[in-house]
Design a protein around this motif. Sequence first.
Motif, PDB file in Angstrom:
ATOM      1  N   SER A  18       0.852  -1.192   0.000  1.00 42.51           N
ATOM      2  CA  SER A  18       0.000   0.000   0.000  1.00 42.51           C
ATOM      3  C   SER A  18       0.886   1.239   0.000  1.00 42.51           C
ATOM      4  O   SER A  18       1.582   1.500   0.991  1.00 42.51           O
ATOM      5  CB  SER A  18      -0.894   0.022   1.244  1.00 42.51           C
ATOM      6  N   GLU A  49      -0.150   3.674   2.876  1.00 48.73           N
ATOM      7  CA  GLU A  49       0.199   3.279   4.244  1.00 48.73           C
ATOM      8  C   GLU A  49       1.659   2.877   4.394  1.00 48.73           C
ATOM      9  O   GLU A  49       2.125   2.651   5.504  1.00 48.73           O
ATOM     10  CB  GLU A  49      -0.692   2.122   4.702  1.00 48.73           C
ATOM     11  N   VAL A  53       0.182  -5.534   2.093  1.00 52.39           N
ATOM     12  CA  VAL A  53      -1.219  -5.931   2.191  1.00 52.39           C
ATOM     13  C   VAL A  53      -1.299  -7.428   1.910  1.00 52.39           C
ATOM     14  O   VAL A  53      -0.807  -7.898   0.885  1.00 52.39           O
ATOM     15  CB  VAL A  53      -2.094  -5.167   1.171  1.00 52.39           C
ATOM     16  N   ARG A 111      -8.582 -11.474  10.484  1.00 51.58           N
ATOM     17  CA  ARG A 111      -8.156 -10.080  10.608  1.00 51.58           C
ATOM     18  C   ARG A 111      -8.516  -9.534  11.985  1.00 51.58           C
ATOM     19  O   ARG A 111      -7.670  -8.933  12.665  1.00 51.58           O
ATOM     20  CB  ARG A 111      -8.790  -9.233   9.508  1.00 51.58           C
ATOM     21  N   TYR A 168      -5.817  -2.178   9.747  1.00 53.72           N
ATOM     22  CA  TYR A 168      -6.422  -1.849   8.463  1.00 53.72           C
ATOM     23  C   TYR A 168      -6.942  -0.427   8.563  1.00 53.72           C
ATOM     24  O   TYR A 168      -7.070   0.123   9.651  1.00 53.72           O
ATOM     25  CB  TYR A 168      -7.501  -2.848   8.037  1.00 53.72           C
ATOM     26  N   THR A 169      -7.189   0.152   7.425  1.00 60.94           N
ATOM     27  CA  THR A 169      -7.679   1.522   7.344  1.00 60.94           C
ATOM     28  C   THR A 169      -9.096   1.486   6.768  1.00 60.94           C
ATOM     29  O   THR A 169      -9.536   0.441   6.258  1.00 60.94           O
ATOM     30  CB  THR A 169      -6.774   2.371   6.438  1.00 60.94           C
ATOM     31  N   TYR A 191      -9.619  -0.284   3.457  1.00 66.23           N
ATOM     32  CA  TYR A 191      -9.586  -1.754   3.405  1.00 66.23           C
ATOM     33  C   TYR A 191     -10.688  -2.418   4.232  1.00 66.23           C
ATOM     34  O   TYR A 191     -10.782  -3.643   4.266  1.00 66.23           O
ATOM     35  CB  TYR A 191      -8.216  -2.256   3.887  1.00 66.23           C
ATOM     36  N   LYS A 192     -11.505  -1.620   4.909  1.00 67.34           N
ATOM     37  CA  LYS A 192     -12.500  -2.166   5.844  1.00 67.34           C
ATOM     38  C   LYS A 192     -13.432  -3.200   5.220  1.00 67.34           C
ATOM     39  O   LYS A 192     -13.766  -4.204   5.849  1.00 67.34           O
ATOM     40  CB  LYS A 192     -13.323  -1.025   6.434  1.00 67.34           C
ATOM     41  N   ILE A 214      -5.481  -7.449   5.271  1.00 72.43           N
ATOM     42  CA  ILE A 214      -4.861  -6.892   6.474  1.00 72.43           C
ATOM     43  C   ILE A 214      -3.538  -6.252   6.095  1.00 72.43           C
ATOM     44  O   ILE A 214      -2.826  -6.746   5.217  1.00 72.43           O
ATOM     45  CB  ILE A 214      -4.681  -7.964   7.567  1.00 72.43           C
ATOM     46  N   LEU A 215      -3.243  -5.133   6.724  1.00 66.37           N
ATOM     47  CA  LEU A 215      -1.957  -4.475   6.559  1.00 66.37           C
ATOM     48  C   LEU A 215      -1.070  -4.865   7.737  1.00 66.37           C
ATOM     49  O   LEU A 215      -1.565  -5.137   8.832  1.00 66.37           O
ATOM     50  CB  LEU A 215      -2.129  -2.959   6.526  1.00 66.37           C
TER      51      LEU A 215
END
Length: 129
Positions: free
Chosen positions: A47, A50, A54, A62, A75-76, A79-80, A85-86
Amino acid sequence: MSPPHEAFTWESLRALALSLDLPNVEDAVSWGQPNLKAHGKMWVWWSPQEQAPVFKTTFDEREFLIEVDPDTFFYTPHYKSWPLILVRPDKLDPAWAVTNLKRVWREQAKKTFLKKWDAAQADLRTTLD
């Protein structure tokens, strides 16, 4: 937990993923960004917003990962709605990454391909034993 290591970059994450030597993995570009595809589907990427890798996951996994290790996983809002997952690059455990990549690679493969590939791997192990 693995010993401390340098923070991952896209290049080092790409190298780790390619070192697994899994078939049907290729470099690609999506939305102007490099990524790796497995079996023609996005597999892992970085990402740029971020500055973090990812990974594909499930919503349940997650939530679990964020609950047990919020310093590593996040996650932001972007990505919800996706099962992604980051991971903070300086906290990414290479063993976790390998396990995730192998699992997602298998999940993205066609069943007929996996059946043949698994049989070939079993034959190879038998030959080496």
